[in-house]
Write an enzyme that holds these catalytic residues in place. Structure first.
Site, PDB file in Angstrom:
ATOM      1  N   ASP A  80     -44.533 -14.089 -24.321  1.00 37.57           N
ATOM      2  CA  ASP A  80     -43.681 -15.256 -24.545  1.00 37.57           C
ATOM      3  C   ASP A  80     -44.577 -16.331 -25.099  1.00 37.57           C
ATOM      4  OD1 ASP A  80     -44.622 -15.331 -21.940  1.00 37.57           O
ATOM      5  OD2 ASP A  80     -43.251 -16.768 -21.494  1.00 37.57           O
ATOM      6  N   GLU A 174     -44.249 -15.403 -18.859  1.00 32.61           N
ATOM      7  CA  GLU A 174     -45.311 -16.120 -18.101  1.00 32.61           C
ATOM      8  C   GLU A 174     -44.965 -17.470 -18.055  1.00 32.61           C
ATOM      9  OE1 GLU A 174     -49.100 -18.061 -17.666  1.00 32.61           O
ATOM     10  OE2 GLU A 174     -47.813 -18.189 -19.153  1.00 32.61           O
TER      11      GLU A 174
HETATM   12 ZN    ZN Z   1     -50.641 -18.415 -21.576  1.00 33.41          ZN
END
Ligand code: ZN
Length: 406
Positions: A80, A174
């Site tokens: 992401d 993340e």
């Molecule tokens: Zn990162």
């Protein structure tokens, strides 16, 4: 190395921005789209056990090409990109940096200025990949993905490099703090790993904050101000009193490196009731405990002064410094430093002023320091990455695998 740039640009064009408000995993469909592209590509280059699980975690393996009992080593990057800035229609540009300001967007006059961002001066004479000024680039963390894939491709094409088993993983979400949550450490089956999610060339990180959050609810007593004497309890003023008892210098804007802080993230209230939220951070475990302890004592003091249950504190730990888990296996940091030096770069150890997926993974049984990707100015339109730094990251990954077999 042409493949490296081609891969990076191809991944960067897929919008994988994560979304905190989504409850699904991955939080956005773009991440599945990129995960599927990667599954096909990892199979094509010849990795084994290529899989994507129901939560969008991609895993694959590179079997050993020698019969020697070697630890399984892992490399991890995230799919992401940050929700902090526009991430659709990313249009990467390759520019020669000749030392002047880099025009990202002539129409809107958006310039990557060496005065505003002096770091760019380190890369004069190099080719940089930048944005077109309207979106983030997503080198965080697609550079990491491209570097890991290219390193695996290289190892497969160069069987003369002898190595033990390698595992790789690409994780969702993340940037919204969930990347480690559904990571199957058992399935990954590595003794230790590196996230390839750091910044400038040569950096290696194995220390991050200990982190807690504190929510404080203050119940006041509202009375007509004309007849309030000795009766009113103004919850906002009590909240301000609480804040004034915290050390004034221990705030993000006055701290750096290993200095911890209390950060007031929001404050909302009226006379009757006020809610304030803090995050508490410190690299040092004892100093972290002292900071939390002070918060408890201040709340106790205010309850003594204004009556029981005036102030309620809900404080929870969020994550811990991975250093505790890395120090017992410090050879993995030394291995990375050796690999970085072997590629002619000076290793730079930097304490992370935040958390990483690696810190959570380290506490889940997978020690996991963080390696540089080469990128700068993450989460912004000024994000850029020098191609040479990306190439060096690939070389370092290959070298780590090679040195691990010696
Ligand atoms: Zn990162």
């Amino acid at each position: 190395m042409e493949k490296l740039v081609e891969r990076f640009i191809r991944y960067a064009r897929v919008n994988t921005q994560s979304d905190e408000n989504s409850k699904s995993c991955p939080s956005t469909p773009g991440q599945i789209q990129l995960a599927q592209i990667l599954v096909g590509e990892l199979q094509d280059i010849g990795l084994t056990d290529v899989s994507m699980d129901g939560n969008g975690y991609v895993m694959a393996g590179l079997p050993a090409n020698i019969t020697k009992n070697l630890p399984v080593i892992g490399f991890i990057a995230h799919l992401d990109t940050s929700p902090d800035f526009k991430a659709d229609r990313v249009n990467p540009q390759i520019v020669d940096h000749v030392g002047k300001g880099i025009v990202l967007n002539p129409r809107e006059n958006i310039i990557l200025s060496p005065i505003e961002f002096p770091i760019v001066n380190h890369y004069i004479g190099q080719k940089l990949i930048t944005t077109d000024g309207t979106t983030l680039l997503g080198a965080d963390n697609k550079a990491g993905i491209a570097e890991i894939v290219t390193a695996m491709d290289y190892l497969i094409l160069h069987p003369e490099i002898k190595h033990g088993p390698v595992r790789i993983a690409f994780t969702p979400d993340e940037e919204i703090g969930r990347g480690a949550d559904k990571f199957d450490v058992k399935k990954f089956f590595a003794q230790f790993a590196f996230t390839v999610d750091g910044g400038g060339i040569g950096e290696i990180e194995y220390e991050n904050f200990n982190a807690a959050k504190a929510k404080i609810v203050i119940q006041g007593l509202n009375v007509h101000p004309g007849t309030a004497k000795n009766k009113m309890k103004n919850s906002m003023l009590i909240a301000m009193e609480l804040n004034s008892m915290l050390p004034a210098s221990e705030v993000p804007e006055h701290t750096e490196a290993y200095e911890g802080f209390y950060h007031l993230t929001d404050f909302s209230g009226n006379v009757d009731s006020t809610v304030v939220n803090y995050i508490i951070r410190d690299h040092d475990a004892k100093a972290f405990d002292r900071k939390k302890d002070l918060m408890i004592r201040i709340v106790d003091h205010l309850n003594m002064k204004y009556g029981p249950r005036t102030v309620t504190l809900i404080m929870v730990d969020q994550y811990y410094n991975m250093k505790e888990k890395i120090e017992p296996v410090f050879h993995i940091v030394e291995l990375a430093m050796k690999a970085i030096s072997a590629r002619g770069i000076t290793p730079k150890i930097i304490p992370i002023r935040g958390g990483t997926d690696g810190s959570k993974l380290s506490y889940m049984g997978l020690p996991c320091p963080n390696l540089f990707t080469g990128g700068h100015n993450f989460h912004s339109r000024y994000e850029f990455i020098p191609i040479r730094s990306m190439e060096k990251a690939v070389e370092v990954i290959v070298k780590i695998v090679e040195l691990n077999a010696l």
